[in-house]
Write a protein that holds these residues in place. Structure first.
Motif, PDB file in Angstrom:
ATOM      1  N   GLN A  97       0.826  -1.197   0.000  1.00  0.00           N
ATOM      2  CA  GLN A  97       0.000   0.000   0.000  1.00  0.00           C
ATOM      3  C   GLN A  97       0.867   1.257   0.000  1.00  0.00           C
ATOM      4  OE1 GLN A  97      -2.647   1.757  -0.753  1.00  0.00           O
ATOM      5  NE2 GLN A  97      -4.088   0.805   0.686  1.00  0.00           N
ATOM      6  N   THR A  98       0.428   2.275  -0.731  1.00  0.00           N
ATOM      7  CA  THR A  98       1.131   3.559  -0.739  1.00  0.00           C
ATOM      8  C   THR A  98       1.136   4.157   0.664  1.00  0.00           C
ATOM      9  OG1 THR A  98       0.414   3.969  -3.014  1.00  0.00           O
ATOM     10  CG2 THR A  98       1.173   5.875  -1.748  1.00  0.00           C
ATOM     11  N   PRO A  99       2.291   4.597   1.180  1.00  0.00           N
ATOM     12  CA  PRO A  99       2.331   5.236   2.502  1.00  0.00           C
ATOM     13  C   PRO A  99       1.353   6.409   2.558  1.00  0.00           C
ATOM     14  CG  PRO A  99       4.552   4.773   1.738  1.00  0.00           C
ATOM     15  CD  PRO A  99       3.636   4.495   0.583  1.00  0.00           C
ATOM     16  N   THR A 100       0.402   6.331   3.481  1.00  0.00           N
ATOM     17  CA  THR A 100      -0.740   7.240   3.495  1.00  0.00           C
ATOM     18  C   THR A 100      -0.934   7.861   4.868  1.00  0.00           C
ATOM     19  OG1 THR A 100      -1.849   5.927   1.782  1.00  0.00           O
ATOM     20  CG2 THR A 100      -3.247   7.371   3.116  1.00  0.00           C
ATOM     21  N   ALA A 101      -1.438   9.087   4.893  1.00  0.00           N
ATOM     22  CA  ALA A 101      -1.824   9.748   6.137  1.00  0.00           C
ATOM     23  C   ALA A 101      -3.175  10.415   5.946  1.00  0.00           C
ATOM     24  CB  ALA A 101      -0.788  10.784   6.547  1.00  0.00           C
ATOM     25  N   VAL A 102      -4.029  10.318   6.966  1.00  0.00           N
ATOM     26  CA  VAL A 102      -5.296  11.035   6.988  1.00  0.00           C
ATOM     27  C   VAL A 102      -5.034  12.393   7.650  1.00  0.00           C
ATOM     28  CG1 VAL A 102      -7.660  11.074   7.861  1.00  0.00           C
ATOM     29  CG2 VAL A 102      -6.629   8.904   7.137  1.00  0.00           C
ATOM     30  N   VAL A 103      -5.282  13.475   6.924  1.00  0.00           N
ATOM     31  CA  VAL A 103      -4.989  14.817   7.420  1.00  0.00           C
ATOM     32  C   VAL A 103      -6.287  15.599   7.601  1.00  0.00           C
ATOM     33  CG1 VAL A 103      -3.830  17.006   6.949  1.00  0.00           C
ATOM     34  CG2 VAL A 103      -2.729  14.846   6.306  1.00  0.00           C
ATOM     35  N   VAL A 104      -6.550  16.015   8.821  1.00  0.00           N
ATOM     36  CA  VAL A 104      -7.723  16.823   9.139  1.00  0.00           C
ATOM     37  C   VAL A 104      -7.303  18.284   9.195  1.00  0.00           C
ATOM     38  CG1 VAL A 104      -9.553  17.292  10.807  1.00  0.00           C
ATOM     39  CG2 VAL A 104      -8.728  14.940  10.478  1.00  0.00           C
ATOM     40  N   ARG A 158     -14.083  14.286  13.899  1.00  0.00           N
ATOM     41  CA  ARG A 158     -14.787  13.016  14.098  1.00  0.00           C
ATOM     42  C   ARG A 158     -14.652  12.118  12.867  1.00  0.00           C
ATOM     43  NH1 ARG A 158     -21.317  11.988  14.230  1.00  0.00           N
ATOM     44  NH2 ARG A 158     -21.229   9.774  14.739  1.00  0.00           N
ATOM     45  N   TYR A 159     -14.843  12.706  11.683  1.00  0.00           N
ATOM     46  CA  TYR A 159     -14.719  11.899  10.466  1.00  0.00           C
ATOM     47  C   TYR A 159     -13.276  11.449  10.255  1.00  0.00           C
ATOM     48  CZ  TYR A 159     -15.053  10.389   5.618  1.00  0.00           C
ATOM     49  OH  TYR A 159     -14.999   9.646   4.458  1.00  0.00           O
ATOM     50  N   GLY A 160     -12.314  12.336  10.569  1.00  0.00           N
ATOM     51  CA  GLY A 160     -10.914  11.950  10.426  1.00  0.00           C
ATOM     52  C   GLY A 160     -10.553  10.764  11.299  1.00  0.00           C
ATOM     53  N   LYS A 179       3.356   9.354   0.924  1.00  0.00           N
ATOM     54  CA  LYS A 179       3.197   9.646  -0.498  1.00  0.00           C
ATOM     55  C   LYS A 179       1.749   9.907  -0.903  1.00  0.00           C
ATOM     56  CE  LYS A 179       7.544   9.183  -1.277  1.00  0.00           C
ATOM     57  NZ  LYS A 179       8.354  10.404  -1.528  1.00  0.00           N
ATOM     58  N   ARG A 180       0.832   9.757   0.051  1.00  0.00           N
ATOM     59  CA  ARG A 180      -0.584  10.017  -0.255  1.00  0.00           C
ATOM     60  C   ARG A 180      -1.248  10.637   0.969  1.00  0.00           C
ATOM     61  NH1 ARG A 180      -4.094   5.023  -2.206  1.00  0.00           N
ATOM     62  NH2 ARG A 180      -3.523   4.292  -0.121  1.00  0.00           N
ATOM     63  N   ILE A 181      -1.974  11.727   0.736  1.00  0.00           N
ATOM     64  CA  ILE A 181      -2.703  12.425   1.794  1.00  0.00           C
ATOM     65  C   ILE A 181      -4.196  12.280   1.538  1.00  0.00           C
ATOM     66  CG2 ILE A 181      -3.290  14.693   2.745  1.00  0.00           C
ATOM     67  CD1 ILE A 181      -0.415  15.537   2.300  1.00  0.00           C
ATOM     68  N   VAL A 182      -4.907  11.780   2.536  1.00  0.00           N
ATOM     69  CA  VAL A 182      -6.372  11.759   2.488  1.00  0.00           C
ATOM     70  C   VAL A 182      -6.833  13.000   3.243  1.00  0.00           C
ATOM     71  CG1 VAL A 182      -8.463  10.473   3.022  1.00  0.00           C
ATOM     72  CG2 VAL A 182      -6.352   9.244   2.450  1.00  0.00           C
ATOM     73  N   LEU A 183      -7.330  13.977   2.520  1.00  0.00           N
ATOM     74  CA  LEU A 183      -7.582  15.308   3.064  1.00  0.00           C
ATOM     75  C   LEU A 183      -9.025  15.445   3.543  1.00  0.00           C
ATOM     76  CD1 LEU A 183      -5.996  17.968   3.435  1.00  0.00           C
ATOM     77  CD2 LEU A 183      -6.942  18.708   1.240  1.00  0.00           C
ATOM     78  N   VAL A 184      -9.179  15.721   4.839  1.00  0.00           N
ATOM     79  CA  VAL A 184     -10.504  15.833   5.448  1.00  0.00           C
ATOM     80  C   VAL A 184     -10.810  17.294   5.760  1.00  0.00           C
ATOM     81  CG1 VAL A 184     -11.965  15.188   7.401  1.00  0.00           C
ATOM     82  CG2 VAL A 184     -10.342  13.522   6.448  1.00  0.00           C
ATOM     83  N   THR A 185     -11.873  17.804   5.164  1.00  0.00           N
ATOM     84  CA  THR A 185     -12.370  19.144   5.463  1.00  0.00           C
ATOM     85  C   THR A 185     -13.793  19.233   4.945  1.00  0.00           C
ATOM     86  OG1 THR A 185     -11.882  21.509   5.328  1.00  0.00           O
ATOM     87  CG2 THR A 185     -11.566  20.225   3.315  1.00  0.00           C
ATOM     88  N   HIS A 186     -14.463  20.349   5.218  1.00  0.00           N
ATOM     89  CA  HIS A 186     -15.837  20.517   4.736  1.00  0.00           C
ATOM     90  C   HIS A 186     -15.881  20.542   3.208  1.00  0.00           C
ATOM     91  CE1 HIS A 186     -17.068  21.224   8.825  1.00  0.00           C
ATOM     92  NE2 HIS A 186     -18.318  21.399   8.444  1.00  0.00           N
ATOM     93  N   PRO A 219      -9.311  13.747  -1.873  1.00  0.00           N
ATOM     94  CA  PRO A 219     -10.295  14.530  -1.117  1.00  0.00           C
ATOM     95  C   PRO A 219     -11.258  13.635  -0.344  1.00  0.00           C
ATOM     96  CG  PRO A 219     -10.904  14.467  -3.431  1.00  0.00           C
ATOM     97  CD  PRO A 219      -9.576  13.770  -3.326  1.00  0.00           C
ATOM     98  N   ALA A 220     -11.479  13.985   0.923  1.00  0.00           N
ATOM     99  CA  ALA A 220     -12.437  13.261   1.760  1.00  0.00           C
ATOM    100  C   ALA A 220     -13.357  14.284   2.418  1.00  0.00           C
ATOM    101  CB  ALA A 220     -11.710  12.419   2.803  1.00  0.00           C
ATOM    102  N   PRO A 221     -14.287  14.860   1.654  1.00  0.00           N
ATOM    103  CA  PRO A 221     -15.120  15.956   2.179  1.00  0.00           C
ATOM    104  C   PRO A 221     -16.188  15.477   3.145  1.00  0.00           C
ATOM    105  CG  PRO A 221     -15.809  15.362  -0.043  1.00  0.00           C
ATOM    106  CD  PRO A 221     -14.576  14.556   0.239  1.00  0.00           C
ATOM    107  N   VAL A 222     -16.575  16.391   4.035  1.00  0.00           N
ATOM    108  CA  VAL A 222     -17.654  16.120   4.980  1.00  0.00           C
ATOM    109  C   VAL A 222     -18.697  17.240   4.885  1.00  0.00           C
ATOM    110  CG1 VAL A 222     -16.136  14.907   6.584  1.00  0.00           C
ATOM    111  CG2 VAL A 222     -16.515  17.365   6.881  1.00  0.00           C
ATOM    112  N   ALA A 223     -19.894  16.940   5.377  1.00  0.00           N
ATOM    113  CA  ALA A 223     -20.949  17.933   5.591  1.00  0.00           C
ATOM    114  C   ALA A 223     -21.328  18.722   4.337  1.00  0.00           C
ATOM    115  CB  ALA A 223     -20.544  18.893   6.711  1.00  0.00           C
ATOM    116  N   ALA A 224     -21.538  18.013   3.233  1.00  0.00           N
ATOM    117  CA  ALA A 224     -22.042  18.700   2.035  1.00  0.00           C
ATOM    118  C   ALA A 224     -23.465  19.187   2.285  1.00  0.00           C
ATOM    119  CB  ALA A 224     -22.015  17.743   0.840  1.00  0.00           C
ATOM    120  N   VAL A 225     -23.828  20.292   1.656  1.00  0.00           N
ATOM    121  CA  VAL A 225     -25.178  20.849   1.804  1.00  0.00           C
ATOM    122  C   VAL A 225     -26.159  19.966   1.045  1.00  0.00           C
ATOM    123  CG1 VAL A 225     -26.654  22.848   1.428  1.00  0.00           C
ATOM    124  CG2 VAL A 225     -24.234  23.171   1.964  1.00  0.00           C
TER     125      VAL A 225
END
Length: 262
Positions: A87-94, A120-122, A192-199, A222-228
């Motif tokens: 697996q590609t070295p990954t980090a979840v970034v909030v 919470r989602y992160g 080498k991979r960022i999973v980006l958490v934001t609205h 992109p890992a978006p949260v709280a879409a309208v």
């Protein structure tokens, strides 16, 4: 001479509704004696703008037609991010969204409601995929206090979720600095991979900042949260509400950020 960056929150508040619309109403009232048609027109248009400013339907339109964020991660996409051999070295970034200097009930600093939604989602995503978790958030332009947002988040993650942050970026003041400071930190750790958490509304601006900072060295997911979303009764979306005001204000803030490149 360049303007002091500490004025950024104040100028942003004045440019965005409702402050800008209220100023136009005052201008319209001032013009009523000299140029009544122009003054009356400004008052009517500004009042209509205030109505729309408080409607969920306006926020939905800004999201889908102007900002156009990516959709939330699907179950299959989350499964593909799970840690495993090769697996590609990954980090979840909030990404941070502000903190309260003091929450009296806890006797210490706390995160804003918006920041807690992201955190919470992160945490959920990090647990589900087995990937390490990072949080980016310092002390914003309009904030004071010694404890950074990332330090506050680290304490909440430990106390409320029984886990820990692998990385904390605590010097940034805005999204651009989130990216410029977090990417080198993760790069030095071999990520080498960022999973980006934001609205969802913030995601287009956040993706631009992180892609600029990472170049071709990292993949940004992109890992978006709280879409309208629309109400079950569509007519209610056109009724002014506190929720509508908050959503529209946030969306307009992101539109302004995209235009100014911040």
């Amino acid at each position: 001479m360049l303007l002091d960056p500490s004025w950024k929150p104040l100028l942003s508040a004045l440019v965005q509704p409702p402050a800008s619309l209220l100023l136009l109403i005052l201008l319209g009232l001032w013009l009523m004696r000299r140029r009544p048609r122009l003054g009356g027109g400004l008052i009517v248009l500004s009042t209509a703008g205030l109505w729309l400013m408080c409607c969920v339907a306006t926020a939905h339109w800004l999201q889908d037609a102007v900002l156009r964020p990516p959709p939330a991660l699907s179950t299959a996409q989350v499964r593909a991010l799970m840690r495993g051999p090769g697996q590609t070295p990954t980090a979840v970034v909030v990404l941070g969204a502000g903190r309260h200097r003091l929450a009296a009930e806890y006797g210490t600093s706390s995160l804003t409601q918006q920041a807690m939604v992201r955190l919470r989602y992160g945490v959920w995503l990090a647990r589900r995929t087995g990937q390490p978790l990072a949080y980016a958030g310092g002390v914003g332009w309009a904030q004071t206090g010694e404890r950074s947002e990332a330090e506050t988040a680290a304490q909440i993650v430990q106390d409320d979720y029984g886990t820990s942050l692998r990385w904390t970026e605590s010097r940034s003041r805005d999204t651009r600095e989130n990216a410029d400071l977090m990417v080198p930190m993760l790069d030095s750790a071999g990520i080498k991979r960022i999973v980006l958490v934001t609205h969802a509304s913030h995601m287009p601006r956040a993706m631009r900042a992180f892609r600029d900072a990472a170049g071709k060295g990292m993949v940004i997911v992109p890992a978006p949260v709280a879409a309208v979303t629309r109400d079950d009764q569509p007519l209610l979306d056109w009724m002014p509400s506190q929720q509508g005001f908050v959503l529209v204000y946030s969306a307009l803030h992101e539109v302004l950020g995209l235009i100014t490149g911040s």
